[in-house]
Motif scaffolding. Structure first.
Motif, PDB file in Angstrom:
ATOM      1  N   ILE A  10       3.135  29.906  -4.083  1.00 12.82           N
ATOM      2  CA  ILE A  10       4.565  29.601  -3.960  1.00 12.82           C
ATOM      3  C   ILE A  10       4.850  28.198  -4.469  1.00 12.82           C
ATOM      4  O   ILE A  10       5.830  27.974  -5.194  1.00 12.82           O
ATOM      5  CB  ILE A  10       5.043  29.783  -2.501  1.00 12.82           C
ATOM      6  CG1 ILE A  10       5.045  31.271  -2.145  1.00 12.82           C
ATOM      7  CG2 ILE A  10       6.433  29.178  -2.300  1.00 12.82           C
ATOM      8  CD1 ILE A  10       5.314  31.569  -0.680  1.00 12.82           C
ATOM      9  N   THR A  11       3.982  27.252  -4.123  1.00 10.50           N
ATOM     10  CA  THR A  11       4.156  25.879  -4.604  1.00 10.50           C
ATOM     11  C   THR A  11       4.073  25.820  -6.125  1.00 10.50           C
ATOM     12  O   THR A  11       4.860  25.125  -6.773  1.00 10.50           O
ATOM     13  CB  THR A  11       3.088  24.951  -3.979  1.00 10.50           C
ATOM     14  OG1 THR A  11       3.241  24.966  -2.560  1.00 10.50           O
ATOM     15  CG2 THR A  11       3.215  23.535  -4.495  1.00 10.50           C
ATOM     16  N   GLU A  16      10.502  33.172  -5.891  1.00 13.25           N
ATOM     17  CA  GLU A  16      11.246  34.146  -6.703  1.00 13.25           C
ATOM     18  C   GLU A  16      10.338  34.825  -7.732  1.00 13.25           C
ATOM     19  O   GLU A  16      10.363  36.047  -7.897  1.00 13.25           O
ATOM     20  CB  GLU A  16      12.423  33.463  -7.408  1.00 13.25           C
ATOM     21  CG  GLU A  16      13.324  34.414  -8.153  1.00 13.25           C
ATOM     22  CD  GLU A  16      14.050  35.399  -7.249  1.00 13.25           C
ATOM     23  OE1 GLU A  16      14.282  36.539  -7.684  1.00 13.25           O
ATOM     24  OE2 GLU A  16      14.384  35.041  -6.108  1.00 13.25           O
ATOM     25  N   GLU A  17       9.520  34.044  -8.424  1.00 16.22           N
ATOM     26  CA  GLU A  17       8.612  34.643  -9.409  1.00 16.22           C
ATOM     27  C   GLU A  17       7.582  35.540  -8.722  1.00 16.22           C
ATOM     28  O   GLU A  17       7.254  36.615  -9.225  1.00 16.22           O
ATOM     29  CB  GLU A  17       7.895  33.584 -10.239  1.00 16.22           C
ATOM     30  CG  GLU A  17       6.973  34.210 -11.270  1.00 16.22           C
ATOM     31  CD  GLU A  17       6.336  33.233 -12.232  1.00 16.22           C
ATOM     32  OE1 GLU A  17       5.370  33.641 -12.899  1.00 16.22           O
ATOM     33  OE2 GLU A  17       6.789  32.084 -12.335  1.00 16.22           O
ATOM     34  N   LEU A  18       7.081  35.114  -7.579  1.00 10.94           N
ATOM     35  CA  LEU A  18       6.091  35.930  -6.866  1.00 10.94           C
ATOM     36  C   LEU A  18       6.704  37.236  -6.364  1.00 10.94           C
ATOM     37  O   LEU A  18       6.033  38.269  -6.351  1.00 10.94           O
ATOM     38  CB  LEU A  18       5.469  35.148  -5.718  1.00 10.94           C
ATOM     39  CG  LEU A  18       4.570  33.993  -6.154  1.00 10.94           C
ATOM     40  CD1 LEU A  18       3.998  33.279  -4.946  1.00 10.94           C
ATOM     41  CD2 LEU A  18       3.458  34.466  -7.056  1.00 10.94           C
ATOM     42  N   ILE A  19       7.954  37.191  -5.985  1.00  9.90           N
ATOM     43  CA  ILE A  19       8.636  38.439  -5.600  1.00  9.90           C
ATOM     44  C   ILE A  19       8.684  39.377  -6.805  1.00  9.90           C
ATOM     45  O   ILE A  19       8.371  40.561  -6.704  1.00  9.90           O
ATOM     46  CB  ILE A  19      10.048  38.155  -5.044  1.00  9.90           C
ATOM     47  CG1 ILE A  19       9.943  37.477  -3.674  1.00  9.90           C
ATOM     48  CG2 ILE A  19      10.870  39.435  -4.956  1.00  9.90           C
ATOM     49  CD1 ILE A  19      11.259  36.940  -3.133  1.00  9.90           C
ATOM     50  N   LEU A  30       8.481  39.577  -1.183  1.00 13.13           N
ATOM     51  CA  LEU A  30       7.131  39.313  -1.654  1.00 13.13           C
ATOM     52  C   LEU A  30       6.191  40.266  -0.925  1.00 13.13           C
ATOM     53  O   LEU A  30       6.140  40.277   0.293  1.00 13.13           O
ATOM     54  CB  LEU A  30       6.763  37.862  -1.350  1.00 13.13           C
ATOM     55  CG  LEU A  30       5.522  37.312  -2.029  1.00 13.13           C
ATOM     56  CD1 LEU A  30       5.635  35.804  -2.162  1.00 13.13           C
ATOM     57  CD2 LEU A  30       4.267  37.661  -1.309  1.00 13.13           C
ATOM     58  N   ASP A  31       5.466  41.073  -1.683  1.00 13.12           N
ATOM     59  CA  ASP A  31       4.517  42.018  -1.097  1.00 13.12           C
ATOM     60  C   ASP A  31       3.172  41.303  -0.931  1.00 13.12           C
ATOM     61  O   ASP A  31       2.426  41.102  -1.883  1.00 13.12           O
ATOM     62  CB  ASP A  31       4.369  43.247  -1.997  1.00 13.12           C
ATOM     63  CG  ASP A  31       3.552  44.353  -1.358  1.00 13.12           C
ATOM     64  OD1 ASP A  31       2.663  44.045  -0.540  1.00 13.12           O
ATOM     65  OD2 ASP A  31       3.802  45.521  -1.694  1.00 13.12           O
ATOM     66  N   ILE A  76      -3.253  38.074 -13.426  1.00 17.19           N
ATOM     67  CA  ILE A  76      -3.588  39.405 -12.914  1.00 17.19           C
ATOM     68  C   ILE A  76      -2.328  40.138 -12.446  1.00 17.19           C
ATOM     69  O   ILE A  76      -2.153  41.324 -12.719  1.00 17.19           O
ATOM     70  CB  ILE A  76      -4.634  39.293 -11.786  1.00 17.19           C
ATOM     71  CG1 ILE A  76      -5.977  38.850 -12.367  1.00 17.19           C
ATOM     72  CG2 ILE A  76      -4.768  40.602 -11.017  1.00 17.19           C
ATOM     73  CD1 ILE A  76      -6.998  38.420 -11.333  1.00 17.19           C
ATOM     74  N   LEU A  77      -1.448  39.426 -11.773  1.00 16.98           N
ATOM     75  CA  LEU A  77      -0.201  40.041 -11.288  1.00 16.98           C
ATOM     76  C   LEU A  77       0.738  40.428 -12.430  1.00 16.98           C
ATOM     77  O   LEU A  77       1.562  41.324 -12.272  1.00 16.98           O
ATOM     78  CB  LEU A  77       0.530  39.083 -10.342  1.00 16.98           C
ATOM     79  CG  LEU A  77      -0.076  38.897  -8.965  1.00 16.98           C
ATOM     80  CD1 LEU A  77       0.609  37.729  -8.244  1.00 16.98           C
ATOM     81  CD2 LEU A  77       0.042  40.176  -8.149  1.00 16.98           C
ATOM     82  N   SER A  78       0.599  39.773 -13.560  1.00 14.91           N
ATOM     83  CA  SER A  78       1.526  39.996 -14.670  1.00 14.91           C
ATOM     84  C   SER A  78       1.292  41.298 -15.411  1.00 14.91           C
ATOM     85  O   SER A  78       2.143  41.726 -16.196  1.00 14.91           O
ATOM     86  CB  SER A  78       1.454  38.823 -15.651  1.00 14.91           C
ATOM     87  OG  SER A  78       1.874  37.648 -15.007  1.00 14.91           O
TER      88      SER A  78
END
Length: 138
Positions: A10-11, A16-19, A30-31, A76-78
């Motif tokens: 988050i930092t 917002e991007e992580l959501i 956010l999951d 990895i999330l992308s």
């Protein structure tokens, strides 16, 4: 031991991007389970490179390693992104750093057990007179 946590992510990138990266149910939240899986995958990838040089788990996690883990987790999330995408470029940069650590060309500043090493090559400055001797021959 994880090299980064939800708070580090988050930092680094903002909630917002992580959501956007983790919300698979379109709930606008956010999951945390998706994020945890990605962090675990990044940790495993990092461990592949560190295992030959350090005893795992590390006793302490240097800030540079946390930053590397955040970039790898974000990649990895992308999912499937273009090779020239900034996230992919940062991922490749982190992989190069890990390869340099594994080959001994770079170091995390830790000893084999994963604890911070003492620096003996530092210049020490003391208060008082700093006389460098006879300067007439300079």
């Amino acid at each position: 031991m994880s090299y980064c946590a939800k708070s580090d992510m988050i930092t680094a990138y903002g909630e917002e991007e992580l959501i956007q990266l983790t919300d698979r149910e379109f709930a606008a939240t956010l999951d945390e389970s998706v994020l945890a899986l990605a962090i675990a995958a990044a940790d495993a990838e990092i461990n592949i490179w560190l295992a030959g040089s350090y005893t795992l788990p590390l006793a302490s996690v240097p800030a540079v390693l946390t930053r590397m883990a955040c970039d790898i987790t974000r990649y990895i999330l992308s999912g499937d992104i273009a090779e020239d995408h900034p996230k992919a470029v940062r991922y490749r940069d982190q992989m190069k750093k890990l390869q340099a650590i594994a080959s001994g060309k770079a170091s995390l500043g830790l000893d084999q057990a994963g604890t911070q090493t003492a620096r003996v090559d530092l210049v020490q400055i003391a208060a008082g007179r700093n006389d460098f001797g006879d300067r007439s021959s300079w």
